[in-house]
Design a protein around this motif. Structure first.
Motif, PDB file in Angstrom:
ATOM      1  N   LYS A  93       5.899  74.373  -6.979  1.00 61.52           N
ATOM      2  CA  LYS A  93       4.652  74.880  -7.509  1.00 61.52           C
ATOM      3  C   LYS A  93       4.383  74.226  -9.060  1.00 61.52           C
ATOM      4  N   TRP A  94       3.455  73.504  -9.071  1.00 60.06           N
ATOM      5  CA  TRP A  94       3.096  72.578 -10.212  1.00 60.06           C
ATOM      6  C   TRP A  94       2.977  73.705 -11.683  1.00 60.06           C
ATOM      7  N   ASP A  97       8.100  75.432 -11.238  1.00 63.78           N
ATOM      8  CA  ASP A  97       8.635  76.547 -10.118  1.00 63.78           C
ATOM      9  C   ASP A  97       8.982  75.950  -9.175  1.00 63.78           C
ATOM     10  N   LEU A  99       9.654  77.540  -5.168  1.00 64.69           N
ATOM     11  CA  LEU A  99       9.181  78.696  -4.444  1.00 64.69           C
ATOM     12  C   LEU A  99       9.820  78.744  -3.061  1.00 64.69           C
ATOM     13  N   ARG A 102       6.367  81.360  -0.913  1.00 70.00           N
ATOM     14  CA  ARG A 102       5.343  81.466  -1.804  1.00 70.00           C
ATOM     15  C   ARG A 102       5.349  82.369  -3.178  1.00 70.00           C
ATOM     16  N   LYS A 104       8.154  83.017  -6.185  1.00 76.68           N
ATOM     17  CA  LYS A 104       9.191  82.392  -7.177  1.00 76.68           C
ATOM     18  C   LYS A 104      10.614  82.603  -6.879  1.00 76.68           C
ATOM     19  N   HIS A 188       5.381  69.789  -2.254  1.00 78.30           N
ATOM     20  CA  HIS A 188       4.372  70.386  -3.080  1.00 78.30           C
ATOM     21  C   HIS A 188       3.751  71.720  -2.301  1.00 78.30           C
ATOM     22  N   ALA A 189       3.681  72.836  -2.999  1.00 82.16           N
ATOM     23  CA  ALA A 189       3.486  74.120  -1.972  1.00 82.16           C
ATOM     24  C   ALA A 189       1.910  74.439  -1.566  1.00 82.16           C
ATOM     25  N   TYR A 190       0.971  73.692  -2.484  1.00 81.33           N
ATOM     26  CA  TYR A 190      -0.157  74.257  -2.240  1.00 81.33           C
ATOM     27  C   TYR A 190      -1.164  73.101  -2.030  1.00 81.33           C
ATOM     28  N   VAL A 195      -7.030  75.827  -5.765  1.00 82.29           N
ATOM     29  CA  VAL A 195      -6.275  76.541  -6.747  1.00 82.29           C
ATOM     30  C   VAL A 195      -7.131  76.313  -8.211  1.00 82.29           C
ATOM     31  N   VAL A 238      -3.027  80.274  -7.152  1.00 86.38           N
ATOM     32  CA  VAL A 238      -3.939  79.821  -5.764  1.00 86.38           C
ATOM     33  C   VAL A 238      -5.189  80.856  -5.665  1.00 86.38           C
TER      34      VAL A 238
END
Ligand code: ATP
Length: 239
Positions: A93-94, A97, A99, A102, A104, A188-190, A195, A238
């Protein structure tokens, strides 16, 4: 890299920043228990003895501080790729973090202090192994842990992480963040999700997250078209 293990301290990063001027080689400081761990902008990182990994690594760069702007992201790649090699898939996560599902799992904080020639980067990492309910309540949000990794030999886990971090640090010295952007984007998570970027709770930007650029800035496709956001002290949520 020299390694020291201590039973307890406030913050391993605070300790290394205080000692940086007397260091002659990289030093990894591991605390079995950390009582005043910190995050960005004065936020705190909580951990409990036996349930977390808390450590900091002091690493000297010849370059000036501006060259280190993408370093927290490159270190996220190091942690994520290392955990991936051990069999635990995680995402980023930018800006800073790690994850799992989703939530932390680990935080990475880079602080710097001037050195005689160049700069010392003190890299603080907290990784949840087990997350007791009361700790999650104290943090005030749902967080992740990797209980199966807690059963792994602690020294072997630390050695794998140190190996991954040192490899990325050496590479970063030569290439800067540019060589890591594609690796970061894969994790990248998202990616492709809507966001919001918050500054102290206020929404600064909203848009579709499109990964990071060669400087580690988050690319956001919003009403104004594509913008690039530098980390500073903003937070991502998000929508
Ligand atoms: P945010 O995660 O809110 O976007 P951030 O990425 O800037 O902010 P950091 O400064 O990296 O956050 O980390 C501090 C925050 O992490 C705390 O404010 C708290 O919400 C959370 N936190 C603290 N301890 C833990 C932990 N052990 N596991 C997961 N999250 C934690």
């Amino acid at each position: 890299v020299n390694v020291e293990v201590i039973p307890e301290t406030g913050s391993t990063s605070a300790d290394l920043l205080a000692r940086a001027s007397s260091l002659s080689a990289p030093l990894l400081l591991i605390a079995e228990h950390q009582t005043a761990g910190r995050g960005r902008a004065g936020r705190s990182w909580l951990s409990s003895a036996g349930n977390s990994l808390t450590f900091s690594l002091a690493w000297k760069f010849e370059a000036g501080p501006q060259a280190l702007s993408g370093l927290p992201l490159a270190l996220g790649v190091a942690v994520a790729e290392t955990l991936g090699r051990l069999g635990q898939q995680v995402r980023l996560k930018w800006p800073n973090d790690v994850l799992k599902d989703r939530d932390k799992l680990a935080g990475i904080l880079v602080e710097t202090t001037a050195a005689e020639r160049g700069i010392w980067a003190v890299i603080g990492i907290g990784l949840n192994l087990v997350m007791p309910d009361e700790m999650e309540r104290d943090i005030g949000r749902s967080v992740a842990a990797v209980p199966w990794l807690a059963r792994m030999d602690r020294d072997a886990l630390m050695a794998a992480l140190l190996d991954g971090l040192a490899g990325v640090l050496r590479e970063f010295e030569h290439t800067g963040f540019a060589a890591f952007a594609a690796r970061w984007n894969l994790l990248h998570a998202y990616q492709g999700e809507v966001v919001r970027i918050l500054d102290n709770g206020a929404v600064l930007h909203e848009g579709v997250a499109a990964g990071v650029d060669d400087a580690g800035r988050l690319l956001l496709d919003g009403a104004e078209g594509r913008i690039a956001i530098a980390a500073g002290d903003v937070s991502l949520r998000v929508k």
